[in-house]
Design an enzyme around this catalytic site. Structure first.
Site, PDB file in Angstrom:
ATOM      1  N   HIS A 200       0.867   1.455   9.322  1.00 31.49           N
ATOM      2  CA  HIS A 200       1.391   0.862   8.226  1.00 31.49           C
ATOM      3  C   HIS A 200       2.271  -0.199   8.555  1.00 31.49           C
ATOM      4  O   HIS A 200       2.497  -1.276   8.175  1.00 31.49           O
ATOM      5  CB  HIS A 200       2.189   1.898   7.454  1.00 31.49           C
ATOM      6  CG  HIS A 200       2.980   1.440   6.264  1.00 31.49           C
ATOM      7  ND1 HIS A 200       2.343   1.699   4.921  1.00 31.49           N
ATOM      8  CD2 HIS A 200       4.102   0.756   6.036  1.00 31.49           C
ATOM      9  CE1 HIS A 200       3.115   1.251   4.099  1.00 31.49           C
ATOM     10  NE2 HIS A 200       4.437   0.885   4.817  1.00 31.49           N
ATOM     11  N   GLU A 201       3.289   0.119   9.383  1.00 30.64           N
ATOM     12  CA  GLU A 201       4.379  -0.578   9.839  1.00 30.64           C
ATOM     13  C   GLU A 201       3.768  -1.786  10.831  1.00 30.64           C
ATOM     14  O   GLU A 201       4.368  -3.016  10.585  1.00 30.64           O
ATOM     15  CB  GLU A 201       5.492   0.142  10.778  1.00 30.64           C
ATOM     16  CG  GLU A 201       6.229   1.097  10.080  1.00 30.64           C
ATOM     17  CD  GLU A 201       7.048   0.479   8.596  1.00 30.64           C
ATOM     18  OE1 GLU A 201       7.454  -0.671   8.585  1.00 30.64           O
ATOM     19  OE2 GLU A 201       7.075   1.140   7.602  1.00 30.64           O
TER      20      GLU A 201
ATOM     21  N   HIS B 199       2.682  -4.617   8.401  1.00 32.90           N
ATOM     22  CA  HIS B 199       3.761  -5.410   7.944  1.00 32.90           C
ATOM     23  C   HIS B 199       4.168  -6.549   8.923  1.00 32.90           C
ATOM     24  O   HIS B 199       4.292  -7.609   8.425  1.00 32.90           O
ATOM     25  CB  HIS B 199       5.096  -4.506   7.764  1.00 32.90           C
ATOM     26  CG  HIS B 199       5.027  -3.845   6.435  1.00 32.90           C
ATOM     27  ND1 HIS B 199       4.447  -4.009   5.234  1.00 32.90           N
ATOM     28  CD2 HIS B 199       5.261  -2.249   6.100  1.00 32.90           C
ATOM     29  CE1 HIS B 199       4.561  -3.164   4.444  1.00 32.90           C
ATOM     30  NE2 HIS B 199       5.233  -2.111   4.932  1.00 32.90           N
TER      31      HIS B 199
END
Length: 227
Positions: A34-35, A38
């Protein structure tokens, strides 16, 4: 001493330890990707802040917020340490920030679909392969569910969750800048909501509903290898 250590070893609750591991590993996979998503999307859009901070990595330690990880394992809803982003490095700051924010939950939906597909592919051999194989099978399914839960949780429009950045991008520049100043206070609200379980019922219901609709992917994969 040997007798004492052996007694301690024999007295350990290995089933509880296995349960923790089966919760932590899927959570780390979901949070890390997820990170990383980003940071990768921000970098592609012109902002190298995450790269300079060492956040474009698959090393989960660089992304962990320990309280968020515990919440992820226990409540199935949590968060990681936010990837640093400088929106003013984007050609269009608000749009760049929205796309960067959206990358996280979208990646989790993709991860959920991939793991459901893998679950269907390996279901038969792992289910009949003994306790260890079935534990791996359960961990695959847990990863799919947690990833989907993380995506849905992050769509909540409360700062600093991703949904707020997408929603704020539709505001005027002045309103956007004002709301971003109060972003850190949103984290306090968020922790209170998660800790008290105020949103867990709704989030669990929505996650379960979406999960059920996506489970056809696992059935499709199972049918591919078991005609």
């Amino acid at each position: 001493m040997l007798i004492t250590m052996q007694s301690i070893w024999n007295g350990l609750d290995w089933s509880a330890l296995l349960s923790v591991v089966m919760g932590v590993i899927p959570a780390l996979i979901c949070i890390t990707l997820h990170e990383l998503s980003h940071g990768a999307v921000a970098y592609m859009l012109g902002d190298d802040t995450a790269k300079r901070a060492g956040r474009l990595t698959l090393n989960p330690i660089r992304h962990i917020d320990w309280f968020g990880l515990v919440m992820m394992v226990i409540c199935h809803f949590g968060w990681a340490k936010p990837v640093p982003v400088n929106m003013y490095n984007f050609k269009n700051p608000k749009r760049g920030m929205a796309v960067t924010a959206l990358a996280g939950p979208v990646s989790n939906i993709i991860i959920a679909v991939v793991f459901l597909f893998v679950y269907g592919l390996v279901y038969r051999p792992l289910y009949t392969g003994g306790a260890a194989a079935r534990a791996v099978l359960e961990m695959i399914l847990t990863t799919a569910y947690l990833s989907l839960a993380l995506a849905i949780f992050n769509f909540i429009p409360i700062s600093p969750l991703d949904g707020s950045k997408v929603l704020f991008s539709f505001l005027s520049d002045s309103a956007y800048e004002k709301l971003m100043r109060y972003e850190r206070y949103g984290m306090i609200v968020l922790i209170i909501l998660v800790a008290t379980g105020a949103t867990s019922g709704v989030l669990s219901t929505v996650t379960g509903w979406v999960y059920d609709r996506l489970f056809f992917v696992a059935q499709f994969a199972y049918d591919l290898v078991n005609p």
